[in-house]
Design a protein around this motif. Structure first.
Motif, PDB file in Angstrom:
ATOM      1  N   ALA A 366       0.980  -1.080  -0.142  1.00  0.00           N
ATOM      2  CA  ALA A 366       0.088  -0.011  -0.013  1.00  0.00           C
ATOM      3  C   ALA A 366       0.756   1.147  -0.043  1.00  0.00           C
ATOM      4  CB  ALA A 366      -0.864  -0.115   1.262  1.00  0.00           C
ATOM      5  N   ARG A 367       2.115   1.036   0.881  1.00  0.00           N
ATOM      6  CA  ARG A 367       2.834   2.344   0.853  1.00  0.00           C
ATOM      7  C   ARG A 367       3.511   2.707  -0.609  1.00  0.00           C
ATOM      8  NH1 ARG A 367       7.478   3.751   0.173  1.00  0.00           N
ATOM      9  NH2 ARG A 367       8.224   1.602  -0.181  1.00  0.00           N
ATOM     10  N   ARG A 368       3.823   1.655  -1.295  1.00  0.00           N
ATOM     11  CA  ARG A 368       4.445   1.741  -2.815  1.00  0.00           C
ATOM     12  C   ARG A 368       3.480   2.302  -3.725  1.00  0.00           C
ATOM     13  NH1 ARG A 368       5.910  -3.593  -5.060  1.00  0.00           N
ATOM     14  NH2 ARG A 368       6.375  -2.026  -6.815  1.00  0.00           N
ATOM     15  N   LEU A 369       2.148   1.881  -3.407  1.00  0.00           N
ATOM     16  CA  LEU A 369       1.025   2.625  -4.464  1.00  0.00           C
ATOM     17  C   LEU A 369       0.943   3.828  -4.087  1.00  0.00           C
ATOM     18  CD1 LEU A 369      -1.011   2.075  -6.673  1.00  0.00           C
ATOM     19  CD2 LEU A 369      -2.483   1.058  -4.848  1.00  0.00           C
ATOM     20  N   ALA A 372       3.519   6.082  -5.319  1.00  0.00           N
ATOM     21  CA  ALA A 372       3.147   6.015  -6.759  1.00  0.00           C
ATOM     22  C   ALA A 372       2.062   7.144  -7.309  1.00  0.00           C
ATOM     23  CB  ALA A 372       3.154   4.500  -7.487  1.00  0.00           C
ATOM     24  N   LEU A 373       1.477   7.336  -6.362  1.00  0.00           N
ATOM     25  CA  LEU A 373       0.219   8.484  -6.563  1.00  0.00           C
ATOM     26  C   LEU A 373       0.309   9.770  -6.098  1.00  0.00           C
ATOM     27  CD1 LEU A 373      -2.935   5.887  -5.882  1.00  0.00           C
ATOM     28  CD2 LEU A 373      -2.378   6.612  -8.133  1.00  0.00           C
ATOM     29  N   ALA A 453      -1.384   2.020 -10.446  1.00  0.00           N
ATOM     30  CA  ALA A 453      -1.334   3.457 -10.366  1.00  0.00           C
ATOM     31  C   ALA A 453      -1.628   4.177 -11.637  1.00  0.00           C
ATOM     32  CB  ALA A 453       0.183   3.741  -9.824  1.00  0.00           C
ATOM     33  N   VAL A 454      -1.067   3.547 -12.736  1.00  0.00           N
ATOM     34  CA  VAL A 454      -1.281   4.348 -14.016  1.00  0.00           C
ATOM     35  C   VAL A 454      -2.949   4.322 -14.389  1.00  0.00           C
ATOM     36  CG1 VAL A 454      -1.225   3.834 -16.636  1.00  0.00           C
ATOM     37  CG2 VAL A 454       0.848   3.730 -14.861  1.00  0.00           C
ATOM     38  N   GLY A 455      -3.537   3.091 -14.028  1.00  0.00           N
ATOM     39  CA  GLY A 455      -5.023   3.039 -14.089  1.00  0.00           C
ATOM     40  C   GLY A 455      -5.715   4.071 -13.257  1.00  0.00           C
ATOM     41  N   ILE A 456      -5.256   4.321 -12.182  1.00  0.00           N
ATOM     42  CA  ILE A 456      -5.948   5.229 -11.050  1.00  0.00           C
ATOM     43  C   ILE A 456      -5.829   6.578 -11.598  1.00  0.00           C
ATOM     44  CG2 ILE A 456      -6.082   6.187  -8.895  1.00  0.00           C
ATOM     45  CD1 ILE A 456      -4.993   3.437  -7.806  1.00  0.00           C
ATOM     46  N   ARG A 457      -4.646   6.934 -11.964  1.00  0.00           N
ATOM     47  CA  ARG A 457      -4.278   8.361 -12.614  1.00  0.00           C
ATOM     48  C   ARG A 457      -5.232   8.532 -13.806  1.00  0.00           C
ATOM     49  NH1 ARG A 457      -0.095  11.233 -10.818  1.00  0.00           N
ATOM     50  NH2 ARG A 457       1.477  10.498  -9.466  1.00  0.00           N
TER      51      ARG A 457
END
Length: 464
Positions: A366-369, A372-373, A453-457
């Protein structure tokens, strides 16, 4: 009233559209057959609109108007029906998302077999016909301690097969508290009826005693069936007959006992309370059925294990041929079972591995994600505790401690954000809780963090 016969002449022909430069430019990368089918589909839609009065028959339809419609229609028709998705729901064995993801050796084994011929039913030593399922049956008997085994295409088929082959036009006794309904609204009474059995219910919804089974036994009783209530739990003032006690009753009255165990759990993991297959074998059930694509972590299949004479009866039954597995499934299954014997399944097989994850591992993911966000606008993101589930009709009511991200959208609804996530290049399936979109790290792999991360952005930027 619109003249339906004359209205179709207001539309250009398929050939004229197909050879128009506007259409050629918009569909140049598509197969001709797909473009032709799309043109016919679009023209059919226009005709329906004209006939229903929603489009004027004398309105000129330009090629510039048709080009994007035809392009989109053709591309949608060519789009793959099955898509790889990112499961961020926290439900490990998610039936709607394909249940168990396979281990890498299982994927490689299936791919290798799929690309050529194999010794599916050929004995390389003798040069004669061999056993299609001998290898996986030997592996599952070694893992469970059962005398014999048979493998078919799913657990529902396994149960139906037993009922039809061993109890057709005879009585099968089952506790009223175990009359389960599985996914798709298929109910045990319906399966029994389709198999040609006479179902005899005993006990009540919350209490069934040994005397209830004994009182129902008769000359036409073929089986006593015990069903593991894997997708629900009855609590409070309850009683049920343990498998070993039911087996003792069966032996006293010469009636075989069958257990539908469902989830196919082969090992103990992190203190989870799901019963193991070997425990049912030790309890003495004559036949046991369970799935291969749930807690076992393999491809879709159903196992029947137990008494060698009953397994042989099933093997000789004509229905068996209709339930056999194909070469890719068998290859993936053999590779999965070999991991239980030769390796650590809690490290190599995705389902047991997910169940064995530490909370620290999930927090780090979760920290990594979250990192990335960083800088993502139009949303509020925080990490925190979540509750995951095993799923697949296993461990009902038992939640797993997990960790994840909670995203609160500022410029749209949580439903809209969830919808945008599903439309990402790598579709993201999340869950919604209290006005927030929750991404549970229990079911997200380390390799999926970047795509996630790409999908969320993309979902946030594309909807703002």
């Amino acid at each position: 009233m619109v003249d339906k016969q004359n209205s179709r002449y207001q539309l250009p022909s398929v050939d004229k559209i197909l050879n128009d430069p506007e259409i050629t430019k918009a569909t140049r990368d598509l197969p001709r057959s797909a473009v032709v089918n799309a043109i016919r589909s679009v023209l059919s839609s226009f005709r329906q609109e004209i006939n229903h009065g929603s489009r004027q028959p004398d309105k000129t339809i330009t090629m510039r108007e048709l080009a994007p419609l035809i392009s989109v229609t053709a591309r949608e028709a060519l789009a793959p029906i099955g898509n790889r998705v990112i499961n961020a729901t926290g439900v490990i064995i998610h039936t709607n998302l394909g249940r168990a993801p396979l281990a890498q050796p299982a994927i490689e084994a299936a791919a290798s077999i799929a690309g050529g011929y194999s010794d599916l039913e050929y004995d390389l030593e003798t040069g004669r016909r061999g056993s299609r399922t001998g290898a996986v049956e030997s592996l599952i008997t070694s893992l469970t301690g059962a005398s014999a085994a048979l493998v078919v295409n799913n657990n529902a088929a396994a149960l139906f097969f037993i009922l039809n082959a061993l109890a057709k036009e005879k009585e099968v006794i089952v506790s009223r508290g175990e009359l389960v309904e599985i996914g798709g609204s298929f109910r045990l009474p319906q399966i029994m009826a389709a198999a040609g059995c006479v179902m005899t219910e005993v006990g009540t919804t919350n209490k069934t005693k040994a005397a209830d089974y004994v009182g129902a036994l008769g000359k036409d009783t073929a089986l006593m069936l015990k069903v593991h209530t894997s997708n629900y739990r009855v609590l409070g003032f309850t009683a049920s007959v343990a498998l070993d006690e039911l087996v003792e009753l069966g032996r006293e009255h010469d009636v075989s006992v069958v257990e539908d165990l469902g989830s196919g759990n082969l090992i103990k993991i992190n203190g989870l309370e799901e019963p193991t297959v070997s425990a049912s074998v030790k309890a003495g059930a004559d036949l046991i059925t369970f799935s291969g694509d749930k807690m076992l972590g393999g491809p879709q299949c159903g196992f029947i294990i137990g008494r060698a004479d009953l397994v042989q009866t099933l093997r000789n039954h004509p229905i068996y041929r209709a339930l056999r597995l194909d070469k890719m499934t068998l290859a993936a299954l053999e590779a999965t079972l070999n991991l239980y014997i030769n390796d650590d399944p809690k490290e190599k097989i995705p389902v047991p591995a997910m169940l064995n994850q530490s909370l620290d591992t999930l927090k780090e993911r979760a920290r990594r994600l979250l990192s990335a966000l960083a800088g993502t606008t139009e949303v509020e993101i925080e990490q925190g505790a979540t509750k995951a589930k095993v799923g697949g009709g296993s461990l009902p009511g038992q939640e797993l401690k997990s960790w994840g991200l909670r995203i609160k959208p500022l410029g749209m609804s949580e439903d809209m954000l969830a919808s945008c996530l599903r439309e990402a290049k790598s579709p993201i399936i999340a869950r919604i809780e209290a006005g927030e979109v929750v991404l549970d790290m229990m079911t997200v792999s380390d390799a999926e963090i970047e795509s996630l991360a790409v999908g969320i952005r993309s979902a946030v930027d594309g909807s703002s």
